[in-house]
Motif scaffolding. Structure first.
Motif, mmCIF file in Angstrom:
data_model
loop_
_atom_site.group_PDB
_atom_site.id
_atom_site.type_symbol
_atom_site.label_atom_id
_atom_site.label_comp_id
_atom_site.label_asym_id
_atom_site.label_seq_id
_atom_site.Cartn_x
_atom_site.Cartn_y
_atom_site.Cartn_z
ATOM 1 N N GLY A 104 74.014 93.076 74.222
ATOM 2 C CA GLY A 104 74.171 92.602 75.368
ATOM 3 C C GLY A 104 75.385 91.644 75.471
ATOM 4 N N GLY A 108 76.291 91.015 79.474
ATOM 5 C CA GLY A 108 76.607 92.181 80.213
ATOM 6 C C GLY A 108 77.636 92.493 80.867
ATOM 7 N N THR A 113 80.251 97.884 81.173
ATOM 8 C CA THR A 113 79.900 97.463 82.635
ATOM 9 C C THR A 113 81.030 97.279 83.483
ATOM 10 O OG1 THR A 113 79.507 95.207 82.246
ATOM 11 C CG2 THR A 113 77.796 96.690 82.007
ATOM 12 N N PHE A 342 72.117 96.321 80.163
ATOM 13 C CA PHE A 342 71.780 94.882 79.870
ATOM 14 C C PHE A 342 72.721 93.730 81.053
ATOM 15 C CE2 PHE A 342 71.488 96.784 75.539
ATOM 16 C CZ PHE A 342 70.116 96.848 75.595
ATOM 17 N N ALA A 343 71.716 93.593 82.119
ATOM 18 C CA ALA A 343 72.288 92.601 82.889
ATOM 19 C C ALA A 343 72.123 91.238 82.309
ATOM 20 C CB ALA A 343 71.570 92.592 84.215
ATOM 21 N N GLN A 348 67.649 93.149 74.480
ATOM 22 C CA GLN A 348 68.082 94.416 74.267
ATOM 23 C C GLN A 348 66.985 94.752 73.041
ATOM 24 O OE1 GLN A 348 70.454 91.919 74.017
ATOM 25 N NE2 GLN A 348 71.601 91.970 72.197
ATOM 26 N N TYR A 491 74.575 98.969 85.463
ATOM 27 C CA TYR A 491 75.138 97.774 86.026
ATOM 28 C C TYR A 491 76.638 98.055 86.064
ATOM 29 C CZ TYR A 491 70.599 95.802 85.849
ATOM 30 O OH TYR A 491 69.144 95.530 85.919
#
Length: 545
Positions: A104, A108, A113, A342-343, A348, A491
């Motif tokens: 992550g 994130g 992303t 992963f926000a 994780q 995301y």
């Protein structure tokens, strides 16, 4: 993430550093040259005598194309797997659908992303490797080869240069290339169609120059070639295959040019890569210790696992290559992870345990540049388009599957390619809840009665599987064709710049270019025809998706 170091300087500084480190200096004054000459370094005469004047730069070009780590300092910015991660690992490896990230990074918000908040640190490595390492090494090799009247060596250098730099332009778009000058400040960028025109010119000339030597079983730079050991015949087969690859890349932008260049390769007497022995991969020189960067990211850092698209297609097809590419999870099955799951604040831990499959890569596994089977899938698409390839699309498609199975040491090719019912499977998240329906209903068995687009999808999906590990090519082909169909990022932190359905189309230019070459990079951004962001399409990215 390993090696999260700030950019140390601009391109000119690194260019000069790279040349000085190899014993070649570019001096502004006589005093500078005398003060900075290493009395213990090899002289020009020494280098001319033992081949290093050409070979050392040729080897550097190859080493830096995928940031191979050859027994040096893992924290070396240009020779570490940390550099590979910035260059390919957190971009093309994921965008291609090959690798699922299990870290992550930056809460994130990172390349995976579509957020380039770390921009100059995490988005510039491919650009920097090409412009700071490959191009200066090529320019010095070219100069020395011409000085020593070694036209064949210069031609071989041009092939490696095109191979390395097509990855760079396919990541960013316009780049300084056509009139590149070693050590020049403020280099102008060329529109991507001009860059590709130069690629074809260089490949045409190099292939013509080396074909007689290749037919005669000639060798070049054997002591410096970690791919083919100096076998010119193999290099020309690879160059013909590369020319076909690039021809198909531009087919939606310039179909006439594409067919012309493709058929040149088909007509060359040396031909294309035809068997596993022609597989283009970094094999290392005798006695050299090489660390595969995908292995380190997966096993030392625990940041890479099987992707969701690989899970869907390989499981759905019951593909025998699944155990070659990945390691079964704790339940004995193969499970992947979606991109960008992963926000902020997400854990994780579940994705780094026994529920998600590891990659089946060893520390010394060769790094793939071009699978042998790719040559057949390229010809299959060209034949599907009606170009003269010396065979039918079906023949080349099935030959590609058979060769891929042979490259992998897998069995059951005949049964596999006769399967007309298996389709990609829905994705079931074995470590969470991010399930998704199957991305496609494409089957394996060739069917001449299917329409063009269905058979094109079939070809690209099988080429994608066969080329596992060559993520730069797979990402480019996804953008060009729309295949294989993949799951959207979970995301999307691009602030609207990137459509989750279309997915990321390019990388933005490095901030250092705006700081040190602002006029040129600003003009380059205008050549894009859109904003300098991740959603703007490249020149050859013309197909409606």
């Amino acid at each position: 993430m390993k090696g999260e170091n700030k950019m140390k300087s601009n391109i000119l500084k690194y260019t000069m550093f790279g040349l000085l480190a190899l014993g070649f200096t570019t001096a502004c004054t006589d005093d500078f040259e005398s003060l900075n000459t290493n009395k213990h370094a090899a002289t020009d005469k020494d280098l001319e005598r033992d081949g290093k004047a050409i070979g050392s730069f040729f080897q550097q070009m190859i080493n830096r194309t995928t940031v191979m780590m050859i027994g040096g300092d893992q924290d070396d910015e240009f020779a570490s797997t940390g550099a590979y991660q910035h260059q390919i690992g957190i971009s093309a490896d994921a965008y291609s659908g090959y690798i699922g990230h299990t870290a992550g990074w930056a809460r994130g918000r990172y390349n995976g992303t579509y957020n380039f908040g770390k921009g100059d640190e995490w988005g510039n490595a491919m650009f920097k490797m090409g412009m700071v390492q490959v191009m200066p090494a090529w320019a010095q090799m070219k100069t020395n080869a011409e000085k020593l009247e070694q036209k064949d060596a210069a031609a071989l250098g041009d092939i490696v240069k095109v191979f390395a730099m097509h990855r760079v332009t396919d990541h960013y778009g316009p780049i300084p290339y056509v009139n590149y000058k070693l050590g020049a400040v403020g280099q102008a960028y060329d529109a991507q169609d001009k860059v590709y025109a130069k690629f074809f010119e260089e490949l045409d000339n190099a292939i013509d120059q080396l074909t007689p030597l290749a037919q005669g079983g000639g060798k070049l730079l054997s002591d410096y070639d970690p791919i083919y050991g100096g076998d010119v015949n193999k290099w020309i087969k690879m160059a013909n295959t590369l020319r076909l690859r690039l021809a198909l890349r531009v087919v939606y932008a310039d179909p006439s040019l594409a067919q012309t260049e493709a058929e040149k390769s088909a007509q060359n007497p040396v031909g294309f890569i035809e068997d596993a022995d022609g597989r283009c991969e970094y094999r290392g020189l005798s006695g050299a210790a090489a660390t595969n960067p995908i292995w380190q990211q997966a096993y030392e850092w625990n940041e890479n696992r099987m992707s969701a698209p690989m899970d869907s297609y390989l499981n759905g097809y019951n593909d025998p290559r699944i155990s070659v590419f990945f390691v079964a999870a704790g339940d004995g099955k193969y499970h992947g992870v979606r991109q960008g799951v992963f926000a902020d604040g997400a854990s994780q831990d579940a994705y780094t345990g026994e529920k998600i499959s590891q990659v089946n890569v060893k520390r010394n596994t060769p790094v793939l540049y071009m699978a042998a089977a790719e040559a057949y899938f390229l010809r299959a698409e060209a034949a599907l388009r009606g170009w003269n390839m010396g065979g039918t699309a079906k023949e080349f498609y099935e030959a590609g599957i058979k060769l891929s199975m042979a490259e992998c040491g897998a069995s059951g090719a005949d049964e596999y390619m006769a399967n007309s019912t298996a389709t990609p499977a829905p994705f079931v998240d074995n470590a969470g809840t991010d399930n998704a329906p199957a991305p496609s209903q494409i089957t394996i068995a060739w069917n001449d009665q299917d329409d063009f687009e269905t058979n094109l999808e079939r070809i690209i999906v099988q080429k994608w599987i066969a080329s596992w590990g060559n993520s730069c090519e797979a990402w480019a082909e996804y953008r060009r064709t729309g295949y294989p169909k993949m799951f959207p990022v979970k995301y999307n932190y691009s602030d609207g710049a990137v459509s989750s359905d279309l997915q990321i189309r390019r990388l933005p230019y490095p901030l250092t270019e705006y700081n040190t070459n602002r006029e040129a990079v600003t003009a380059a951004a205008a050549l894009l025809g859109g904003a300098d962001n991740c959603g703007t399409k490249l020149w050859w990215d013309k197909k409606a998706h």
